[in-house]
Design a protein around this motif. Structure first.
Motif, PDB file in Angstrom:
ATOM      1  N   GLU A  38       0.830  -1.214   0.000  1.00 35.19           N
ATOM      2  CA  GLU A  38       0.000   0.000   0.000  1.00 35.19           C
ATOM      3  C   GLU A  38       0.860   1.257   0.000  1.00 35.19           C
ATOM      4  O   GLU A  38       0.533   2.260  -0.646  1.00 35.19           O
ATOM      5  N   ALA A  39       1.979   1.200   0.714  1.00 35.41           N
ATOM      6  CA  ALA A  39       2.891   2.344   0.719  1.00 35.41           C
ATOM      7  C   ALA A  39       3.488   2.563  -0.663  1.00 35.41           C
ATOM      8  O   ALA A  39       3.618   3.709  -1.132  1.00 35.41           O
ATOM      9  N   ASP A  40       3.853   1.480  -1.337  1.00 35.76           N
ATOM     10  CA  ASP A  40       4.405   1.613  -2.691  1.00 35.76           C
ATOM     11  C   ASP A  40       3.362   2.198  -3.646  1.00 35.76           C
ATOM     12  O   ASP A  40       3.697   2.997  -4.526  1.00 35.76           O
ATOM     13  N   ALA A  41       2.102   1.800  -3.460  1.00 35.58           N
ATOM     14  CA  ALA A  41       1.039   2.387  -4.283  1.00 35.58           C
ATOM     15  C   ALA A  41       0.891   3.873  -3.993  1.00 35.58           C
ATOM     16  O   ALA A  41       0.648   4.679  -4.904  1.00 35.58           O
ATOM     17  N   ALA A  42       1.059   4.263  -2.737  1.00 33.92           N
ATOM     18  CA  ALA A  42       0.994   5.678  -2.373  1.00 33.92           C
ATOM     19  C   ALA A  42       2.135   6.453  -3.009  1.00 33.92           C
ATOM     20  O   ALA A  42       1.958   7.574  -3.496  1.00 33.92           O
ATOM     21  N   ILE A  43       3.324   5.865  -3.006  1.00 35.87           N
ATOM     22  CA  ILE A  43       4.481   6.522  -3.620  1.00 35.87           C
ATOM     23  C   ILE A  43       4.253   6.693  -5.125  1.00 35.87           C
ATOM     24  O   ILE A  43       4.589   7.722  -5.718  1.00 35.87           O
ATOM     25  N   ALA A  44       3.641   5.682  -5.741  1.00 37.01           N
ATOM     26  CA  ALA A  44       3.377   5.753  -7.179  1.00 37.01           C
ATOM     27  C   ALA A  44       2.410   6.875  -7.531  1.00 37.01           C
ATOM     28  O   ALA A  44       2.394   7.352  -8.678  1.00 37.01           O
ATOM     29  N   THR A  45       1.633   7.314  -6.549  1.00 41.94           N
ATOM     30  CA  THR A  45       0.665   8.393  -6.820  1.00 41.94           C
ATOM     31  C   THR A  45       1.065   9.712  -6.158  1.00 41.94           C
ATOM     32  O   THR A  45       0.227  10.599  -6.004  1.00 41.94           O
ATOM     33  N   GLY A  46       2.332   9.816  -5.753  1.00 43.79           N
ATOM     34  CA  GLY A  46       2.819  11.119  -5.314  1.00 43.79           C
ATOM     35  C   GLY A  46       3.437  11.226  -3.951  1.00 43.79           C
ATOM     36  O   GLY A  46       4.030  12.262  -3.632  1.00 43.79           O
ATOM     37  N   ALA A  47       3.295  10.214  -3.094  1.00 43.74           N
ATOM     38  CA  ALA A  47       3.935  10.299  -1.782  1.00 43.74           C
ATOM     39  C   ALA A  47       5.449  10.335  -1.951  1.00 43.74           C
ATOM     40  O   ALA A  47       6.006   9.694  -2.839  1.00 43.74           O
ATOM     41  N   ARG A  48       6.114  11.077  -1.100  1.00 46.95           N
ATOM     42  CA  ARG A  48       7.557  11.277  -1.226  1.00 46.95           C
ATOM     43  C   ARG A  48       8.351  10.034  -0.858  1.00 46.95           C
ATOM     44  O   ARG A  48       9.420   9.771  -1.405  1.00 46.95           O
ATOM     45  N   GLY A  49       7.860   9.258   0.089  1.00 51.20           N
ATOM     46  CA  GLY A  49       8.562   8.067   0.554  1.00 51.20           C
ATOM     47  C   GLY A  49       7.755   7.395   1.642  1.00 51.20           C
ATOM     48  O   GLY A  49       6.675   7.843   2.010  1.00 51.20           O
ATOM     49  N   HIS A  50       8.313   6.304   2.191  1.00 51.32           N
ATOM     50  CA  HIS A  50       7.617   5.551   3.227  1.00 51.32           C
ATOM     51  C   HIS A  50       8.580   5.177   4.335  1.00 51.32           C
ATOM     52  O   HIS A  50       9.675   4.672   4.083  1.00 51.32           O
ATOM     53  N   ILE A  51       8.155   5.427   5.565  1.00 53.14           N
ATOM     54  CA  ILE A  51       8.858   4.985   6.766  1.00 53.14           C
ATOM     55  C   ILE A  51       7.941   3.988   7.455  1.00 53.14           C
ATOM     56  O   ILE A  51       6.835   4.347   7.886  1.00 53.14           O
ATOM     57  N   PHE A  52       8.363   2.743   7.555  1.00 50.13           N
ATOM     58  CA  PHE A  52       7.514   1.722   8.176  1.00 50.13           C
ATOM     59  C   PHE A  52       7.495   1.940   9.685  1.00 50.13           C
ATOM     60  O   PHE A  52       8.514   2.187  10.321  1.00 50.13           O
ATOM     61  N   ASN A  53       6.308   1.818  10.258  1.00 52.71           N
ATOM     62  CA  ASN A  53       6.133   1.973  11.695  1.00 52.71           C
ATOM     63  C   ASN A  53       4.827   1.290  12.078  1.00 52.71           C
ATOM     64  O   ASN A  53       4.112   0.762  11.220  1.00 52.71           O
ATOM     65  N   LEU A  54       4.523   1.315  13.343  1.00 56.79           N
ATOM     66  CA  LEU A  54       3.221   0.886  13.806  1.00 56.79           C
ATOM     67  C   LEU A  54       2.233   2.032  13.661  1.00 56.79           C
ATOM     68  O   LEU A  54       2.627   3.178  13.434  1.00 56.79           O
ATOM     69  N   GLY A  55       0.939   1.728  13.827  1.00 59.77           N
ATOM     70  CA  GLY A  55      -0.064   2.763  13.804  1.00 59.77           C
ATOM     71  C   GLY A  55      -0.232   3.438  15.147  1.00 59.77           C
ATOM     72  O   GLY A  55      -1.000   4.386  15.284  1.00 59.77           O
ATOM     73  N   HIS A  56       0.475   2.964  16.156  1.00 58.26           N
ATOM     74  CA  HIS A  56       0.594   3.598  17.469  1.00 58.26           C
ATOM     75  C   HIS A  56       1.753   2.891  18.155  1.00 58.26           C
ATOM     76  O   HIS A  56       2.595   2.305  17.478  1.00 58.26           O
ATOM     77  N   GLY A  57       1.848   2.952  19.492  1.00 60.62           N
ATOM     78  CA  GLY A  57       3.040   2.457  20.163  1.00 60.62           C
ATOM     79  C   GLY A  57       3.045   0.961  20.404  1.00 60.62           C
ATOM     80  O   GLY A  57       2.003   0.292  20.428  1.00 60.62           O
ATOM     81  N   VAL A  58       4.253   0.429  20.618  1.00 64.16           N
ATOM     82  CA  VAL A  58       4.433  -0.972  20.985  1.00 64.16           C
ATOM     83  C   VAL A  58       3.708  -1.243  22.297  1.00 64.16           C
ATOM     84  O   VAL A  58       3.858  -0.504  23.275  1.00 64.16           O
ATOM     85  N   LEU A  59       2.924  -2.308  22.329  1.00 62.43           N
ATOM     86  CA  LEU A  59       2.218  -2.684  23.553  1.00 62.43           C
ATOM     87  C   LEU A  59       3.186  -3.380  24.513  1.00 62.43           C
ATOM     88  O   LEU A  59       4.102  -4.091  24.077  1.00 62.43           O
ATOM     89  N   PRO A  60       2.995  -3.222  25.824  1.00 59.88           N
ATOM     90  CA  PRO A  60       3.958  -3.753  26.792  1.00 59.88           C
ATOM     91  C   PRO A  60       4.172  -5.257  26.699  1.00 59.88           C
ATOM     92  O   PRO A  60       5.283  -5.749  26.945  1.00 59.88           O
ATOM     93  N   GLU A  61       3.127  -6.014  26.342  1.00 63.38           N
ATOM     94  CA  GLU A  61       3.237  -7.479  26.322  1.00 63.38           C
ATOM     95  C   GLU A  61       3.829  -8.016  25.021  1.00 63.38           C
ATOM     96  O   GLU A  61       3.944  -9.237  24.830  1.00 63.38           O
ATOM     97  N   THR A  62       4.249  -7.152  24.116  1.00 60.41           N
ATOM     98  CA  THR A  62       4.802  -7.586  22.828  1.00 60.41           C
ATOM     99  C   THR A  62       6.102  -8.350  23.025  1.00 60.41           C
ATOM    100  O   THR A  62       6.973  -7.940  23.787  1.00 60.41           O
ATOM    101  N   ASP A  63       6.238  -9.463  22.317  1.00 59.12           N
ATOM    102  CA  ASP A  63       7.489 -10.234  22.319  1.00 59.12           C
ATOM    103  C   ASP A  63       8.528  -9.461  21.504  1.00 59.12           C
ATOM    104  O   ASP A  63       8.338  -9.245  20.306  1.00 59.12           O
TER     105      ASP A  63
END
Length: 360
Positions: free
Chosen positions: A321-346
């Motif tokens: 989806e990020a690559d599709a966004a770049i193809a339509t004008g987004a400058r680039g993509h930085i992968f991240n979560l949609g919010h913070g890491v949850l405490p119980e995450t491995d």
């Protein structure tokens, strides 16, 4: 859209950092990835070093904040370290009586709910965050020496989110006191948020002067507002914050939770990178934002507890989806979560995600 150059920065060297390249429209040698709240509760080494130290104590201790900031870089190989801090740190440094209570969050001793309280809000003096500046100096030296592909991100809370804590006295579900002041006394509201913008600007400029490579403005709770209210009561103040740090020529990231309907306005506030939470595909977000800004996001943190096959599928989907966004004008993509890491995450799951993203 190119970033302005600054005499103190070496733009060519900075662009070799994958995160900075993605944020500025250059071509990174790999897709950059980092995680909000990566320096924190999910890491056993974090819990060990934090034992016996309060949250705010750690945020104001140059050695502790340096160690905690570096832990996820060593463990996961992420492309950015984010300064270990909290959005209420500059409020505490300015002299506002508050604490971070385990299991609750920031708690304000005397909430600000009228013009008399607003008049007492102090300025942030650089010397009050001198330990943070010293920690940043150490971090930049260590990263350049031992982790040369890793950027350092500074951050601050946006004026609206800071105002919501001050008015409510702590976290809130409905922000009824905040909205009541906003609607009933707009002049007082803008005075309050303007003072908080001054504090945020001072805190971000200190971090940039100390050497961070980028900054993120967290408007964590702006998603509680309608688009019309955001434009009238919030956007001008966030725009001023972003404008007042533009002269450093370093990427400015803007992020909030539940802001799908606000993304265009958040982009208009002046960010170089707009963070997107997990509720909206990145190519859809690009259509809403428009322009040539970079995007950051947006794996649902809850998915990190799923089987690896599910995580693998979702990571690949987001990158597509990020690559599709770049193809339509987004400058680039930085992968991240949609919010913070949850405490119980491995933590091993985060390491595997970094390795996977670097191949996509």
């Amino acid at each position: 859209m190119s970033l302005p150059t600054t005499p103190s920065a070496t733009a060519a060297a900075a662009t070799r950092l994958p995160l900075i390249a993605a944020a500025t429209g250059a071509t990174p040698d790999r897709r950059p990835v980092w995680f909000m709240r990566q320096a924190g509760r999910s890491l056993p080494e974090y819990r060990e070093v934090r034992a016996g130290h309060g949250m705010l104590e750690a945020c104001f201790d140059a050695d502790l904040l340096t160690e905690i900031t570096l832990q996820p870089v060593r463990r996961h190989g992420v492309d950015a370290a984010i300064l270990f801090s909290d959005i209420v740190v500059p409020l505490r440094a300015a002299g506002i009586d508050l604490d971070i209570v385990a299991g609750t969050g920031p708690v304000i001793a005397e909430p600000v709910r009228d013009r008399a309280g607003i008049a007492t809000i102090p300025q942030l003096l650089p010397e009050s965050v001198g330990s943070v500046a010293r920690g940043i100096g150490t971090l930049t030296a260590v990263l350049r020496s031992d982790h040369p592909g890793t950027a350092l991100i500074g951050f601050a809370g946006a004026p609206f989110t800071l105002a919501s804590y001050l008015i409510e006295g702590g976290p809130s579900r409905n922000y009824e006191r905040t909205k009541s002041l906003m609607y009933s006394d707009p002049e007082a509201w803008h005075q309050l948020v303007g003072r908080l913008a001054d504090i945020t600007i001072a805190f971000l400029r200190m971090q940039l002067e100390a050497g961070v490579d980028a900054v993120q403005l967290f408007d964590s709770w702006a998603g509680m507002l309608s688009l019309a209210d955001y434009r009238e009561y919030v956007q001008p103040h966030s725009a001023r914050v972003l404008a007042e740090v533009a002269d450093f020529g370093r990427p400015r990231i803007h992020f909030g939770v539940g802001t799908g309907e606000l993304l265009a306005a958040m982009g208009e506030a002046g960010a170089d990178v707009v963070g997107v939470d997990w509720r909206l595909p990145l190519d859809t977000a690009q259509r809403r934002i428009g322009g040539d800004r970079a995007l950051q996001g947006n794996l649902d943190p809850a998915i990190l507890s799923a089987p690896w096959a599910v995580i693998d599928r979702e990571v690949r989907r987001i990158c597509a989806e990020a690559d599709a966004a770049i193809a339509t004008g987004a400058r680039g993509h930085i992968f991240n979560l949609g919010h913070g890491v949850l405490p119980e995450t491995d933590p091993t799951v985060l390491t595997r995600i970094v390795e996977l993203v670097h191949t996509l």
